[in-house]
Write a protein that holds these residues in place. Structure first.
Motif, PDB file in Angstrom:
ATOM      1  N   THR A 239     -14.177 -15.171  15.999  1.00  0.00           N
ATOM      2  CA  THR A 239     -14.779 -15.283  14.678  1.00  0.00           C
ATOM      3  C   THR A 239     -14.133 -14.238  13.787  1.00  0.00           C
ATOM      4  OG1 THR A 239     -16.804 -16.051  15.688  1.00  0.00           O
ATOM      5  CG2 THR A 239     -16.967 -15.241  13.436  1.00  0.00           C
TER       6      THR A 239
ATOM      7  N   ARG B 206     -13.388 -12.821   9.519  1.00  0.00           N
ATOM      8  CA  ARG B 206     -13.694 -12.928   8.099  1.00  0.00           C
ATOM      9  C   ARG B 206     -12.349 -12.825   7.380  1.00  0.00           C
ATOM     10  NH1 ARG B 206     -18.316 -12.764   5.349  1.00  0.00           N
ATOM     11  NH2 ARG B 206     -19.525 -11.567   6.853  1.00  0.00           N
TER      12      ARG B 206
ATOM     13  N   GLY C  10     -12.404 -24.865   7.143  1.00  0.00           N
ATOM     14  CA  GLY C  10     -13.816 -24.514   7.304  1.00  0.00           C
ATOM     15  C   GLY C  10     -14.731 -25.656   6.887  1.00  0.00           C
TER      16      GLY C  10
ATOM     17  N   VAL D  38     -19.036 -26.121   1.690  1.00  0.00           N
ATOM     18  CA  VAL D  38     -20.160 -25.293   1.250  1.00  0.00           C
ATOM     19  C   VAL D  38     -20.544 -25.755  -0.150  1.00  0.00           C
ATOM     20  CG1 VAL D  38     -20.890 -22.933   0.671  1.00  0.00           C
ATOM     21  CG2 VAL D  38     -19.342 -23.324   2.592  1.00  0.00           C
TER      22      VAL D  38
ATOM     23  N   ASP E 119     -21.922 -25.223  -3.809  1.00  0.00           N
ATOM     24  CA  ASP E 119     -21.905 -24.074  -4.701  1.00  0.00           C
ATOM     25  C   ASP E 119     -22.082 -24.595  -6.121  1.00  0.00           C
ATOM     26  OD1 ASP E 119     -21.663 -21.470  -5.541  1.00  0.00           O
ATOM     27  OD2 ASP E 119     -19.546 -21.246  -5.012  1.00  0.00           O
TER      28      ASP E 119
ATOM     29  N   TYR F 278     -14.274 -25.428   0.062  1.00  0.00           N
ATOM     30  CA  TYR F 278     -13.775 -25.417   1.437  1.00  0.00           C
ATOM     31  C   TYR F 278     -12.908 -24.179   1.588  1.00  0.00           C
ATOM     32  CZ  TYR F 278     -14.691 -30.494   1.659  1.00  0.00           C
ATOM     33  OH  TYR F 278     -15.254 -31.740   1.639  1.00  0.00           O
ATOM     34  N   ASP F 279     -13.024 -23.501   2.712  1.00  0.00           N
ATOM     35  CA  ASP F 279     -12.123 -22.388   3.013  1.00  0.00           C
ATOM     36  C   ASP F 279     -11.064 -22.897   3.978  1.00  0.00           C
ATOM     37  OD1 ASP F 279     -13.892 -20.962   1.540  1.00  0.00           O
ATOM     38  OD2 ASP F 279     -14.298 -19.427   3.049  1.00  0.00           O
TER      39      ASP F 279
ATOM     40  N   TYR G 115     -11.039 -16.026  -4.916  1.00  0.00           N
ATOM     41  CA  TYR G 115     -11.987 -16.679  -4.027  1.00  0.00           C
ATOM     42  C   TYR G 115     -13.126 -17.254  -4.835  1.00  0.00           C
ATOM     43  CZ  TYR G 115     -14.797 -17.606   0.091  1.00  0.00           C
ATOM     44  OH  TYR G 115     -15.514 -18.235   1.063  1.00  0.00           O
TER      45      TYR G 115
ATOM     46  N   GLY H  26     -16.861 -18.253  -4.701  1.00  0.00           N
ATOM     47  CA  GLY H  26     -18.017 -17.962  -3.841  1.00  0.00           C
ATOM     48  C   GLY H  26     -18.239 -16.464  -3.838  1.00  0.00           C
TER      49      GLY H  26
ATOM     50  N   THR I 290     -18.935 -14.228  -1.007  1.00  0.00           N
ATOM     51  CA  THR I 290     -18.175 -13.521   0.017  1.00  0.00           C
ATOM     52  C   THR I 290     -17.442 -14.558   0.850  1.00  0.00           C
ATOM     53  OG1 THR I 290     -20.137 -13.588   1.400  1.00  0.00           O
ATOM     54  CG2 THR I 290     -19.669 -11.492   0.309  1.00  0.00           C
TER      55      THR I 290
ATOM     56  N   GLN J  68     -16.466 -16.738   3.697  1.00  0.00           N
ATOM     57  CA  GLN J  68     -17.214 -17.234   4.856  1.00  0.00           C
ATOM     58  C   GLN J  68     -16.549 -16.773   6.154  1.00  0.00           C
ATOM     59  OE1 GLN J  68     -19.982 -19.373   4.715  1.00  0.00           O
ATOM     60  NE2 GLN J  68     -19.926 -19.113   2.505  1.00  0.00           N
TER      61      GLN J  68
ATOM     62  N   GLN K   8     -15.273 -17.431   9.726  1.00  0.00           N
ATOM     63  CA  GLN K   8     -14.787 -18.654  10.369  1.00  0.00           C
ATOM     64  C   GLN K   8     -14.495 -18.426  11.824  1.00  0.00           C
ATOM     65  OE1 GLN K   8     -12.565 -21.735   9.312  1.00  0.00           O
ATOM     66  NE2 GLN K   8     -12.474 -21.413   7.117  1.00  0.00           N
TER      67      GLN K   8
END
Length: 142
Positions: A4, A6, A58, A61, A63, A74-75, A123, A125, A127, A129, A131
């Motif tokens: 995981t 960031r 990712g 999300v 928003d 999408y990230d 970016y 958003g 923070t 996300q 992943q």
């Protein structure tokens, strides 16, 4: 195995979902655990040298954009070298964006408008996300 991470913010691509008309933002972010691009020749590129850019896509999300209208972000995580190449070379950036569109189409069956914009932000958003990515096995030298 997976890990995981960031990722670090990179750049943002703004498009829209062709079927719903909703705005879509792609956050192109980076992490060193994603493999570097490989130069490969793809037969379908009529003998041109193709570049395979590994990406981790990712989850979507929900928003809001600055007009407070709903949008989806999408990230997409790439290797940091990819993001810095994109900043320096417009053609490379364009190819990476097309790859991102294709990756989202493949994973989520969402078709994005190819006429994209590049908002001046790193970016979309609050923070980045977290992943979960598949960790590339570093090939060991025999």
């Amino acid at each position: 195995g997976g890990i995981t991470v960031r990722p670090e913010p990179g750049f943002v691509v703004k498009s829209r979902d062709l079927s719903t008309g909703m705005k879509v933002f792609l956050n192109i972010v980076s992490n060193e655990h994603i493999e570097k691009p490989h130069m490969k020749s793809f037969a379908e590129l009529e003998g041109e040298e193709g570049c395979r850019v590994p990406l981790s896509v990712g989850t979507p999300v929900e928003d809001f954009d600055k007009k407070n209208e709903p949008c989806i972000t999408y990230d997409l995580v790439a290797n940091p070298e990819v993001v810095s190449e994109c900043e320096q070379h417009k053609d490379f950036r364009d190819s990476v964006i097309q790859l991102c569109f294709a990756a989202i189409a493949q994973k989520y069956k969402v078709e994005l408008d190819v006429r994209y914009k590049l908002p001046k932000m790193k970016y979309k958003g609050n923070t980045v996300q977290v992943q979960r990515i598949r960790k590339a096995n570093q090939s060991k030298i025999q």
